[in-house]
Enzyme design. Structure first.
Site, PDB file in Angstrom:
ATOM      1  N   LYS A   1      15.092   6.781   8.034  1.00 18.78           N
ATOM      2  CA  LYS A   1      15.939   5.602   8.011  1.00 18.78           C
ATOM      3  C   LYS A   1      15.968   4.994   6.605  1.00 18.78           C
ATOM      4  O   LYS A   1      14.931   4.721   6.002  1.00 18.78           O
ATOM      5  CB  LYS A   1      15.435   4.561   9.016  1.00 18.78           C
ATOM      6  CG  LYS A   1      15.663   4.960  10.470  1.00 18.78           C
ATOM      7  CD  LYS A   1      17.163   5.101  10.772  1.00 18.78           C
ATOM      8  CE  LYS A   1      17.415   5.442  12.223  1.00 18.78           C
ATOM      9  NZ  LYS A   1      18.874   5.565  12.512  1.00 18.78           N
TER      10      LYS A   1
ATOM     11  N   HIS B   1     -22.983   1.410 -13.183  1.00 19.45           N
ATOM     12  CA  HIS B   1     -22.015   2.038 -12.278  1.00 19.45           C
ATOM     13  C   HIS B   1     -21.369   3.246 -12.966  1.00 19.45           C
ATOM     14  O   HIS B   1     -20.274   3.137 -13.531  1.00 19.45           O
ATOM     15  CB  HIS B   1     -20.943   1.032 -11.858  1.00 19.45           C
ATOM     16  CG  HIS B   1     -21.433  -0.015 -10.917  1.00 19.45           C
ATOM     17  ND1 HIS B   1     -21.360   0.126  -9.549  1.00 19.45           N
ATOM     18  CD2 HIS B   1     -22.037  -1.209 -11.146  1.00 19.45           C
ATOM     19  CE1 HIS B   1     -21.886  -0.945  -8.967  1.00 19.45           C
ATOM     20  NE2 HIS B   1     -22.309  -1.768  -9.922  1.00 19.45           N
TER      21      HIS B   1
ATOM     22  N   ASP C   1      -6.693  -0.491  -9.035  1.00 23.50           N
ATOM     23  CA  ASP C   1      -5.655   0.374  -9.598  1.00 23.50           C
ATOM     24  C   ASP C   1      -5.947   0.738 -11.047  1.00 23.50           C
ATOM     25  O   ASP C   1      -5.505   1.789 -11.526  1.00 23.50           O
ATOM     26  CB  ASP C   1      -4.278  -0.289  -9.494  1.00 23.50           C
ATOM     27  CG  ASP C   1      -3.651  -0.119  -8.119  1.00 23.50           C
ATOM     28  OD1 ASP C   1      -3.876   0.937  -7.498  1.00 23.50           O
ATOM     29  OD2 ASP C   1      -2.953  -1.033  -7.661  1.00 23.50           O
TER      30      ASP C   1
ATOM     31  N   ILE D   1       6.475 -14.592  -1.534  1.00 27.66           N
ATOM     32  CA  ILE D   1       6.659 -15.791  -2.352  1.00 27.66           C
ATOM     33  C   ILE D   1       5.745 -15.769  -3.576  1.00 27.66           C
ATOM     34  O   ILE D   1       6.093 -16.272  -4.638  1.00 27.66           O
ATOM     35  CB  ILE D   1       6.431 -17.063  -1.496  1.00 27.66           C
ATOM     36  CG1 ILE D   1       6.883 -18.306  -2.273  1.00 27.66           C
ATOM     37  CG2 ILE D   1       4.973 -17.184  -1.045  1.00 27.66           C
ATOM     38  CD1 ILE D   1       6.906 -19.564  -1.419  1.00 27.66           C
TER      39      ILE D   1
ATOM     40  N   GLU E   1     -19.849   5.709 -11.744  1.00 28.36           N
ATOM     41  CA  GLU E   1     -18.598   6.142 -11.118  1.00 28.36           C
ATOM     42  C   GLU E   1     -17.373   5.610 -11.836  1.00 28.36           C
ATOM     43  O   GLU E   1     -16.290   6.200 -11.758  1.00 28.36           O
ATOM     44  CB  GLU E   1     -18.558   5.723  -9.641  1.00 28.36           C
ATOM     45  CG  GLU E   1     -18.405   4.235  -9.378  1.00 28.36           C
ATOM     46  CD  GLU E   1     -19.711   3.466  -9.309  1.00 28.36           C
ATOM     47  OE1 GLU E   1     -19.735   2.371  -8.714  1.00 28.36           O
ATOM     48  OE2 GLU E   1     -20.715   3.964  -9.855  1.00 28.36           O
TER      49      GLU E   1
ATOM     50  N   GLU F   1       2.648  -2.561 -13.539  1.00 25.89           N
ATOM     51  CA  GLU F   1       2.783  -2.570 -12.084  1.00 25.89           C
ATOM     52  C   GLU F   1       2.736  -4.009 -11.584  1.00 25.89           C
ATOM     53  O   GLU F   1       1.829  -4.766 -11.929  1.00 25.89           O
ATOM     54  CB  GLU F   1       1.648  -1.757 -11.447  1.00 25.89           C
ATOM     55  CG  GLU F   1       1.647  -1.816  -9.931  1.00 25.89           C
ATOM     56  CD  GLU F   1       0.359  -1.302  -9.314  1.00 25.89           C
ATOM     57  OE1 GLU F   1       0.181  -1.516  -8.097  1.00 25.89           O
ATOM     58  OE2 GLU F   1      -0.467  -0.716 -10.030  1.00 25.89           O
TER      59      GLU F   1
ATOM     60  N   SER G   1       0.817  -1.226   0.000  1.00 25.02           N
ATOM     61  CA  SER G   1       0.000   0.000   0.000  1.00 25.02           C
ATOM     62  C   SER G   1       0.845   1.268   0.000  1.00 25.02           C
ATOM     63  O   SER G   1       0.473   2.281   0.598  1.00 25.02           O
ATOM     64  CB  SER G   1      -0.963   0.015   1.200  1.00 25.02           C
ATOM     65  OG  SER G   1      -1.804  -1.114   1.188  1.00 25.02           O
TER      66      SER G   1
ATOM     67  N   GLY H   1       1.498   2.870  -2.777  1.00 24.88           N
ATOM     68  CA  GLY H   1       0.998   3.733  -3.842  1.00 24.88           C
ATOM     69  C   GLY H   1       1.615   3.451  -5.192  1.00 24.88           C
ATOM     70  O   GLY H   1       1.805   4.377  -5.989  1.00 24.88           O
TER      71      GLY H   1
ATOM     72  N   CYS I   1     -26.955   0.691  -8.810  1.00 22.64           N
ATOM     73  CA  CYS I   1     -27.048  -0.767  -8.861  1.00 22.64           C
ATOM     74  C   CYS I   1     -27.995  -1.274  -7.771  1.00 22.64           C
ATOM     75  O   CYS I   1     -29.203  -1.107  -7.850  1.00 22.64           O
ATOM     76  CB  CYS I   1     -25.647  -1.377  -8.768  1.00 22.64           C
ATOM     77  SG  CYS I   1     -25.561  -3.128  -9.229  1.00 22.64           S
TER      78      CYS I   1
ATOM     79  N   MET J   1     -30.384   1.316  -6.584  1.00 19.77           N
ATOM     80  CA  MET J   1     -31.583   1.520  -7.402  1.00 19.77           C
ATOM     81  C   MET J   1     -32.641   0.487  -7.051  1.00 19.77           C
ATOM     82  O   MET J   1     -33.823   0.808  -6.886  1.00 19.77           O
ATOM     83  CB  MET J   1     -31.238   1.430  -8.881  1.00 19.77           C
ATOM     84  CG  MET J   1     -32.456   1.307  -9.787  1.00 19.77           C
ATOM     85  SD  MET J   1     -32.038   1.068 -11.524  1.00 19.77           S
ATOM     86  CE  MET J   1     -33.573   0.339 -12.136  1.00 19.77           C
TER      87      MET J   1
ATOM     88  N   THR K   1      15.021   0.485   2.851  1.00 19.91           N
ATOM     89  CA  THR K   1      15.176   0.612   1.398  1.00 19.91           C
ATOM     90  C   THR K   1      16.376  -0.188   0.912  1.00 19.91           C
ATOM     91  O   THR K   1      16.310  -0.879  -0.111  1.00 19.91           O
ATOM     92  CB  THR K   1      15.337   2.097   1.015  1.00 19.91           C
ATOM     93  OG1 THR K   1      14.117   2.781   1.296  1.00 19.91           O
ATOM     94  CG2 THR K   1      15.687   2.251  -0.455  1.00 19.91           C
TER      95      THR K   1
END
Length: 542
Positions: free
Chosen positions: A186, A514, A71, A147, A516, A139, A14, A16, A380, A383, A190
């Site tokens: 820190k 949908h 994503d 694993i 959106e 990505e 998470s 980004g 959906c 409605m 990384t």
């Protein structure tokens, strides 16, 4: 020549990667390049269609009917490029394909193994279904060290060797945690993340370092030294207050410049990001505020409604207001009076969902909106619950319900057994598998003349994305319309109700699709723009 950019992540999940990929795609577009973005997910589900929204987040549906990772919604909103089924793959889908090939005898008796057969299938996916794209951004889901991700990382290692640095770039997104007791960022996490990647044979070309504060030059130099990348290729990825600031922020840190230099591409130093800055300014400096209640059943994880939340932001941008969202679990209204929670809101939105749990609460939310003249937007399932509420309390059908919940006295909402997809008729049964069997993707809808939705869209025919297996029973259409509920949008054959509205209500619209999923910051969906406008009007009446 198509160039490939692979984005991996380390330290924690998470971070980004999806937004980073989308923002880089937008920056490359701004430089005049054609891009396509893809997501490789390392879980064994064939697709996220049957996964719990509170575990995985929303399922983003493409025009061609694929159920994909959320994503891909970021990719579409940032670049405007419509995603396709070929832009998302999972380990489950890869393994299903490999096993199907083995059963057909395609491998000619060979021992089927992860290397080369699974990795070859991954490489085929990453490079397939392309036309004239300048860049493909892939990505890799998960975190280096998992694993589940190993076959995908091995596949991109092989692709890098085959393509060379001239056609490929590897970006690694990592975290620089701040330790308050030490008073510093820190770099060790990384370093270890890159070490893990190097152990798999992959040397990253660029490092994007997530941080909640500016990264001192000493830390950037240290990362450069120990991770074997140029100092200019250590890109700060700083936290921002709105995701639409991300492209502007990454450009300021030189991300797109470093990508172009890697590929030896000419650059226009005066990159115009005015439209992105305009969006950011509108988000940061609204002229007003409206409050909208989202009454759902997956509100414990807001990512379950990611596209919905962004579409409301887009509606706010179009109307120069901030949209304050109040997330309410619909089950609350099955125990308590809705008035206490809803009397102060300027609009009510009931989104999609599945199953009986919380359904009566959604019906109560629709009733509150209808009786109190509060703008209502049902999507959906929302409605369907609005139609059931109207049937029970206005049309004299107290036994109205959905066959999704059992055997109702009045089957107002029922399972779709067949519909038309293009020129083909699709058939389904109650005993079919759950995965991939819904009415999925873009379908045509005809709007009634003089209706509110016809005015909002400014068109007679629209195309919207669907994801459902239950539908309002068209045999009750005349009976409900006699009582005042208008069926203002229908499928081309007139069999499937797609939109309902209350003409005598300030703004009461339910849609089976949908909307959106098609809203973008530079092209807000007209229904969300109109809904927010209605909420503004309502706020002035309170």
């Amino acid at each position: 020549m198509t160039r490939f950019i692979f984005i991996t992540g380390g330290v924690v999940s998470s971070l980004g990667k999806g937004l980073a990929s989308a923002a880089l795609g937008a920056l490359l577009q701004a430089r005049g390049y054609k891009v396509r973005l893809r997501k490789l997910d390392p879980y064994l589900n064939v697709d996220p269609g049957t996964m719990s929204p509170t575990q995985h987040g929303e399922v983003f549906v493409t025009d061609d009917g694929a159920e994909t990772d959320l994503d891909l919604g970021h990719y579409e909103r940032f670049t405007g490029v419509s995603a396709r089924r070929s832009d998302n793959v999972t380990t489950g889908r890869i393994y299903s394909d490999v096993i199907a090939r083995e059963r057909r005898g395609d491998y000619l008796g060979k021992t089927v193994q992860v290397i080369p057969h699974v990795t070859d299938a991954i490489k085929e996916f990453a490079t397939a279904d392309l036309t004239d794209e300048d860049f493909v951004l892939c990505e890799i889901g998960g975190t280096v060290g998992d694993i589940e991700s190993l076959p995908f990382l091995e596949a991109i290692r092989q692709l890098r060797n085959e393509m060379g640095a001239e056609r490929s770039l590897i970006i690694h997104l990592t975290l620089l945690p701040y330790i308050p007791s030490a008073g510093e960022l820190k770099t060790k996490p990384t370093q270890h993340s890159v070490k893990e990647l190097l152990g798999l044979g992959i040397q990253p070309d660029l490092l994007m370092c997530r941080s909640d504060r500016p990264i001192p030059e000493a830390e950037r130099n240290k990362i450069s030294l120990f991770c074997n990348v140029r100092r200019e290729a250590v890109i700060p990825a700083l936290d921002v207050d709105t995701i639409y600031q991300v492209p502007v922020s990454y450009h300021a840190q030189g991300l797109d410049v470093q990508v172009c230099r890697h590929f030896h591409l000419p650059m226009n130093e005066d990159l115009d990001l005015t439209r992105w800055q305009t969006i950011v300014d509108r988000v940061r400096h609204p002229e007003g505020e409206v409050t909208i209640a989202v009454v759902g059943k997956y509100t414990s994880l807001i990512d379950s409604y990611k596209s919905l939340a962004e579409a409301l932001v887009h509606g706010g941008i179009a109307n120069a207001v901030k949209v304050k969202l109040v997330w309410l679990d619909s089950e609350i209204f099955e125990r308590e009076d809705a008035v206490h929670y809803l009397e102060g809101v300027n609009g009510i939105l009931v989104p999609g969902g599945f199953g009986e749990r919380g359904s009566e609460g959604k019906i109560e939310a629709a009733r509150f909106a209808r009786e109190r003249s509060v703008p209502y937007f049902g999507i959906c399932f929302g409605m369907q619950m609005a139609v059931i509420e109207f049937a029970r309390h206005v049309a004299g059908l107290p036994g109205a319900s959905s066959s999704e919940f059992g055997v109702p006295e009045v089957p107002l909402v029922g399972l779709m057994t067949e519909w038309v997809r293009g020129n083909e008729r699709v058939a389904r049964g109650s005993g079919d598998d759950l995965g991939g069997t819904m009415r999925l993707g873009a379908y045509e809808c005809h709007l009634r003349a003089l209706s509110k939705v016809r005015e909002i869209y400014g068109a007679e025919v629209i195309h919207e994305r669907h994801r459902h297996r239950y539908e309002v029973n068209v045999t009750f259409k005349d009976q409900l319309e006699e009582k005042g509920l208008a069926f203002s949008g229908m499928s081309p054959d007139g069999v499937l109700p797609e939109i309902v509205e209350l003409p005598d209500h300030p703004w009461f619209i339910g849609v089976q699709f949908h909307p959106e999923l098609k809203s973008k910051p530079f092209d807000p969906h007209p229904l969300f723009t109109s809904f927010v406008q209605a909420a503004i009007t309502q706020s002035r009446l309170v």
